[in-house]
Write a protein that holds these residues in place. Sequence first.
Motif, PDB file in Angstrom:
ATOM      1  N   THR A  16      20.892 -27.727 -39.512  1.00  0.00           N
ATOM      2  CA  THR A  16      20.677 -27.379 -38.115  1.00  0.00           C
ATOM      3  C   THR A  16      21.727 -28.067 -37.255  1.00  0.00           C
ATOM      4  N   ALA A  17      22.591 -27.262 -36.628  1.00  0.00           N
ATOM      5  CA  ALA A  17      23.590 -27.761 -35.675  1.00  0.00           C
ATOM      6  C   ALA A  17      24.565 -28.763 -36.302  1.00  0.00           C
ATOM      7  N   ALA A  18      25.016 -28.488 -37.526  1.00  0.00           N
ATOM      8  CA  ALA A  18      26.037 -29.340 -38.146  1.00  0.00           C
ATOM      9  C   ALA A  18      27.401 -29.037 -37.516  1.00  0.00           C
ATOM     10  N   THR A  19      28.228 -30.081 -37.342  1.00  0.00           N
ATOM     11  CA  THR A  19      29.554 -29.902 -36.747  1.00  0.00           C
ATOM     12  C   THR A  19      30.564 -30.811 -37.432  1.00  0.00           C
ATOM     13  N   GLU A  20      31.839 -30.430 -37.343  1.00  0.00           N
ATOM     14  CA  GLU A  20      32.954 -31.244 -37.837  1.00  0.00           C
ATOM     15  C   GLU A  20      34.041 -31.173 -36.769  1.00  0.00           C
ATOM     16  N   GLY A  69      24.007 -32.465 -38.932  1.00  0.00           N
ATOM     17  CA  GLY A  69      22.898 -31.819 -38.236  1.00  0.00           C
ATOM     18  C   GLY A  69      21.629 -32.648 -38.260  1.00  0.00           C
ATOM     19  N   SER A  70      20.545 -32.041 -37.870  1.00  0.00           N
ATOM     20  CA  SER A  70      19.298 -32.790 -37.684  1.00  0.00           C
ATOM     21  C   SER A  70      18.217 -32.468 -38.712  1.00  0.00           C
ATOM     22  N   LYS A  71      18.522 -31.638 -39.674  1.00  0.00           N
ATOM     23  CA  LYS A  71      17.517 -31.253 -40.669  1.00  0.00           C
ATOM     24  C   LYS A  71      17.574 -32.186 -41.869  1.00  0.00           C
ATOM     25  N   ALA A  72      16.420 -32.614 -42.347  1.00  0.00           N
ATOM     26  CA  ALA A  72      16.356 -33.497 -43.515  1.00  0.00           C
ATOM     27  C   ALA A  72      16.918 -32.801 -44.753  1.00  0.00           C
TER      28      ALA A  72
END
Length: 304
Positions: free
Chosen positions: A72-76, A90-93
Motif C-alpha cells: 500500500t503506497a510504496a514509493t522509491e 508502504g504501510s501494509k504488513a
Amino acid sequence: MGLSRSGATGVSGTHFEGPLLASKGPLEDAPLGIIDRARSPYKVWYEDFSEQSADAQIETMGFTVTAINTPTAATEVILGADRGLFINPGSKADSGSELQFNIPSTAASLGSTFKIIPEIVSTATLMDNQEIFFQVRMATRSDSATDNDCKWILGWFTNDTTLMNSGTGVPSVAAGGGFGFVKAEAGGVTAVSTSDAITAAGTALSPARTEVALGATATDVWHTYAARMRVIDASAKTGVTDFWYDGKHALTLGTVSMDSTETYAFTVGVHNGPAQIADLTIDYILTGITRPGLTWPYTDGTIY
C-alpha cells in the motif's frame, strides 16, 4: 617529499613527478586520486544518488521494481531531505519492494542511468580468476513502535521476481543464487554466496549482528555493508567470498556464484514485518569488478 609505491619514487605533494609514470605524459600533473583510479585493477562505479527522482522515475534509469504482496503506497524516490535513495515499502504488513539494476539504457535514458555495474550474464568461464565487490551505506528507519521484524536483502543476485518470502523474510532466490546480505525477521544479519537456489537463511556474521531500529522515532540507523567475491574456477565453483560490516571483516565463505549461464543484477529489497513498518535509505552504492584483460592475482607494480 618522496613516497615509495610499487618500487617507484618521486611523488611530491599531491602530484606524480617522473618515475612513477616512467615518462612525461598527459598524467604528469594529475592528482593522486586520478592516478590511483587509473592504476587500480578494478573498474569501479560509484553512485551517491545526487539527482532528484520522483516515484517511478528510477524505473527509467536502470532499476526494475517489483511490488511484493500488493503493498500500500510504496514509493522509491531521491530527495534532498533524505540525501539518498529512499525506499518506502508502504504501510501494509509483510509487503514491500524489490529493486534490481537490470534494465539496459535506451536512447531516452542514456546518460541518466545510475552508476552501478550493469547486469552480468555469466558463463562457465567468465569469472575465472576475477573479483567482484560492492559496498553500501544503508539505514533502516522504523515508522512503528515495534522494532526489528522488517526484512531486507542486499547484494548481487540472479534476476528474479521474488527474492524473499514476504511472510518470513527467508530468501527465495532462484537457481543461480548470488552473494550478499540478508536481514531476517528476527533482526539477525546473515551472509550468502552460492550458485544454487537460496531457500534458507544464510550464515551468521561473526560476531553476530542483530539490528534494532529505533521504535517510532523515525530515526535512521546507519550501517555499512561490503562483500567481495573472488572466483578461481567458475565451473568448479572454487573461490571465496568475504564480508565486512561497518568496516570490520565479519565472515569468509568458501563458496561463490556466477558459475554458469545466469544473469545477475545488483539488488536491494525491503519488506515490512508483521508489526514493524520500516523504510530504507541508501547513501551510496560502490561496485567494482576486475578490469577486462586482467586476472587475479594482479601483478604488483603494473600500471593498468
